[in-house]
Design an enzyme around this catalytic site. Structure first.
Site, PDB file in Angstrom:
ATOM      1  N   ASP A 168       0.872  -1.178   0.000  1.00 45.84           N
ATOM      2  CA  ASP A 168       0.000   0.000   0.000  1.00 45.84           C
ATOM      3  C   ASP A 168       0.910   1.229   0.000  1.00 45.84           C
ATOM      4  O   ASP A 168       2.133   1.141   0.212  1.00 45.84           O
ATOM      5  CB  ASP A 168      -0.958  -0.008   1.193  1.00 45.84           C
TER       6      ASP A 168
HETATM    7  C1  NOJ Z   1      -4.012   4.019   0.060  1.00 51.74           C
HETATM    8  C2  NOJ Z   1      -5.161   3.065   0.123  1.00 51.74           C
HETATM    9  O1  NOJ Z   1      -5.130   2.343   1.335  1.00 51.74           O
HETATM   10  C3  NOJ Z   1      -5.177   2.090  -1.047  1.00 51.74           C
HETATM   11  O2  NOJ Z   1      -6.361   1.336  -0.985  1.00 51.74           O
HETATM   12  C4  NOJ Z   1      -5.062   2.820  -2.341  1.00 51.74           C
HETATM   13  O3  NOJ Z   1      -5.109   1.916  -3.421  1.00 51.74           O
HETATM   14  C5  NOJ Z   1      -3.754   3.601  -2.357  1.00 51.74           C
HETATM   15  N1  NOJ Z   1      -3.771   4.541  -1.261  1.00 51.74           N
HETATM   16  C6  NOJ Z   1      -3.543   4.332  -3.672  1.00 51.74           C
HETATM   17  O4  NOJ Z   1      -4.430   5.360  -3.819  1.00 51.74           O
END
Ligand code: NOJ
Length: 759
Positions: A283
């Protein structure tokens, strides 16, 4: 040949191409392939301006530009403009000795330009084929602009509605969650990587992210062995079995070990036991965060630990830990073989997608695909199918039907009724507000010239106490409306309702109150919405309450006092049109709740699949101040008709562990209108080597039946449905036992039969 359809290469051909590319790559180039950057062209923050999340990205365009020039970028995220995608792709290819293109990833959560209902709403349709179609449209739009990879579906089980990301998933249940997860993977990917008009699916967040303590986003997660295997992992396993090409790791630590550095979870379970052969991405900033967790001393160690756990690609906000991999390898913290394995997986995905042969996108075709009317029609149908009718006293709905009232005037009330942005819901960035149909628009359009439709917001929009990071970086943080006279507006709404035949009141949460970093300590209707509802209801005009939400809200007053309640979720681009179709009975609601709807926040987490213990008869009276039963049970939802269930039969009543049986039940539309019903099958294991939940969903089918029509439905219960993870032996078991089977329209179904399992 369409520009995206590529000849399918054999495994050996792909491996040969990968090998040739890697033969003379430096360690820094390899680490670059494993690095994904956010790409924002935000201006640097002005001196003295408040420090928001946007600040973290300021100047990012410059950093990324330099890394592209060195050929050290594997992937970019957050770009959706096809012309910019082509420009950046050219820089990547020209900056790279091997001419390697980058993968473009994006959060395609419920549509790109055509916005579908939010994922929890798609799950509420209990219609995997429909969910698959919705995500196929999203994939087609994404692929057309040059996006290769969706950071979706979110398959995290959510059992605490205070957690804002409940809106992105399929709710509380592992069986429904697994079915919806697999459907979404199929929708995004089609036949697999390289399928025309499809993108790589990236189920997330592996694993357990939805169980954050107190529902507080990103907080620690402590899950028992039984919950992890029986509840939280099944949707991931289903997504892997459906062929997901990517998985995203989670932010939090799971039982004390950060998910993004968790060797057991990533290497042993995901790759080892399940045989996942796609690539893993962290993530955003999660590799960096291994330092924050106290799991790594510095960035070099953080990168090494993630790599050695099997994280193929780091999603970096800036200053990637993976840029330190060459050092980490020199220092013996990570090894070159692990690095090579990751690079191989990333390059394999690029080759399989056909990216090396056709890295650019056709900008004209993108414009056509984004404006395809068939996509809008699909979004309208999805919104119709996801609505859940919670209450319909006296057959108030559908309006203008023989059982309802004569309608020549409608009062539409509430600020959400005419908010385009809120109709779309959270987690969308590339929408077109001009074509978004609000509930007010939809009703005006459908009601026609003979019905007078009035509108009054009644109250000002409610605001978050703490601003949303998404509003901040989109630069549109909501502000108090100017010159809004609270008393006069409330009075205007009440007068309008009093003068109308029916009042359609739209209440819920503003879209920035749900989603990532949008956890709540309460489930009440924000702002003065309850007061507005009560004032409108006090006029005596019949009220239809439409709930715009992504989590259950405290509807105790409405459930006792408002005759009709329809949950419309955040219904998307065509939302208002779909809602009007439902209100006027052009189609009927047939969705069912994908979560248990609590009465009040103090009850959460509240799930239907609980075990029983001391004094089970008092299960509903565990608090002295409020029932501990739900307001609406899991699986619940009405229609404009009624359904009877009969003849629950089993093709055998004894089996041996490992064998299967077929359950059949006859469902009859006993009302006067054609309608949809979701027939559900639950089991309960009476005794065995562990306590099992009172009910577990093990089958469902959504059917459309004409008035008086009956259909006999069959469900198979085999080893997959009858086994469970037993924490005492740390393995899957099928006990010798008696199993009760229940069939009906929700998780309180009473029609029952039983069978035994012997060893
Ligand atoms: C953080 C989020 O937790 C995740 O779900 C997302 O895909 C990424 N940011 C990218 O935006």
């Amino acid at each position: 040949m369409s520009v995206h359809s590529m000849p399918v290469l054999t495994e050996a051909e792909v491996a040969e191409r990968v090998g040739a590319l890697m033969a003379d790559m430096t360690t820094a180039e390899k680490a670059g392939q494993l690095t994904q950057y956010f790409y924002f062209d935000l201006p640097p923050r002005e001196e003295g301006a408040p420090e928001g999340p946007g600040a973290a990205f300021a100047g990012q365009g410059i950093t990324v530009g330099e890394a592209l020039g060195r050929g050290e970028v594997g992937s970019l995220l957050f770009v959706t403009d096809p012309a910019q995608i082509n420009r950046l792709q050219r820089r990547a290819i020209e900056g790279n000795r091997h001419g390697l293109p980058v993968l473009f990833g994006f959060d395609v959560i419920h549509g790109l330009r055509t916005i579908f209902p939010v994922p929890i709403a798609l799950a509420a349709s209990w219609d995997p084929a429909g969910v698959e179609r919705s995500q196929a449209v999203a994939a087609r739009e994404a692929r057309a602009v040059g996006i290769h990879w969706a950071f979706a579906p979110m398959v995290d089980i959510a059992r605490d509605p205070r957690w804002g990301r409940i809106v992105e998933g399929a709710g509380e249940d592992p069986y429904l969650g697994a079915a919806v997860a697999a459907a979404q993977v199929r929708g995004f990917q089609g036949e697999g990587l390289g399928a025309p008009g499809r993108v790589i699916a990236g189920p997330k967040h592996f694993a357990g992210y939805g169980a954050a303590l107190g529902g507080r986003d990103y907080d620690e997660v402590n899950l028992s062995d039984s919950e992890l295997w029986n509840v939280y992992l099944p949707p991931f396993k289903a997504a892997v079995d459906a062929g997901a090409g990517n998985i995203m790791t989670a932010y939090m630590d799971l039982n004390g070990v950060p998910a993004t550095g968790n060797h057991w979870l990533l290497a042993e379970v995901l790759r080892g036991t399940w045989g996942f052969d796609g690539f893993l991405v962290s993530d955003a900033q999660a590799v960096h965060n291994l330092r924050t967790h106290g799991f790594a001393a510095d960035l070099t160690e953080a990168g090494a630990r993630a790599l050695m756990a099997g994280v193929d690609m780091e999603m970096a906000v800036g200053d990637p830990a993976y840029a330190h991999l060459p050092e980490a390898i020199k220092a013996g913290l990570a090894d070159e073989e692990a690095l090579d394995a990751c690079v191989r997986r990333v390059l394999t995905a690029k080759i399989r997608l056909g990216l090396l042969d056709q890295p650019y996108v056709d900008e004209d075709e993108a414009i056509q695909v984004l404006s395809d009317p068939a996509h809008r029609a699909a979004a309208r149908e999805a919104a119709q199918r996801s609505a859940v009718l919670l209450r319909n006293e006296g057959g108030l709905l559908p309006l203008a039907s023989p059982r309802s009232i004569a309608v020549s005037s409608i009062a539409v009330v509430g600020p959400l009724a005419d908010s385009r942005r809120d109709t779309l819901g959270p987690w969308v960035f590339d929408f077109d507000l001009d074509e978004t149909v609000t509930v007010l628009d939809g009703i005006r359009d459908r009601a026609g010239p003979d019905v007078e439709v009035g509108y009054a917001p009644g109250i000002r929009p409610a605001l978050r106490v703490f601003p949303s990071m998404f509003d901040m970086f989109a630069g549109n943080a909501p502000a108090e409306p100017e010159g809004f006279d609270d008393a006069a507006e409330l009075a205007r709404a009440v007068d309008l309702a009093r003068a109308s035949d029916v009042a359609v009141v739209v209440l819920g949460e503003w879209q920035n109150m749900i989603g990532e970093a949008a956890s709540r300590s309460s489930l009440e209707l924000p702002g003065r919405q309850l007061e507005l509802l009560q004032a409108v209801a006090a006029t005596g005009t019949p009220v239809v309450l439409l709930v715009m939400n992504g989590r259950p809200l405290d509807l105790r007053w409405a459930a006792a006092n408002v005759p009709a309640i329809l949950d419309i979720w955040y219904p998307g681009t065509q939302g208002g049109a779909a809602v009007a179709d439902l209100l006027f009975g052009d189609v009927g609601p047939g969705g069912k709740l994908p979560f248990t709807w609590p009465r009040t926040v103090g009850q959460v987490p509240l799930v239907y699949g609980h075990t029983v213990s001391h004094e089970p008869a008092n299960q509903g009276r565990r608090y002295w101040d409020e029932e501990s039963t739900p307001l609406y049970p899991f699986g619940y939802g009405l229609s404009y008709s009624r359904f009877d269930y009969a003849d629950l039969t089993l093709d055998r009543d004894r089996l041996r562990a490992g064998q299967a049986l077929t359950v059949s039940v006859t469902v009859t539309n006993a009302g006067e209108r054609a309608a949809d019903e979701v027939a559900q099958l639950y089991i309960h294991q009476r005794h065995g080597t562990a306590s099992r939940p009172v009910r577990e969903l093990k089958g469902f089918q959504r059917v459309s039946l004409a008035p008086g029509e009956s259909r006999t439905l069959e469900f198979r219960l085999g080893p997959d449905e009858l086994r469970y993870w037993n924490a005492a032996v740390r393995d899957w078991v099928i006990d010798a036992t008696t199993i009760d089977v229940f069939a009906g329209g929700d998780s309180t179904a009473e029609l029952t039969a039983s069978f035994t399992i012997s060893r």
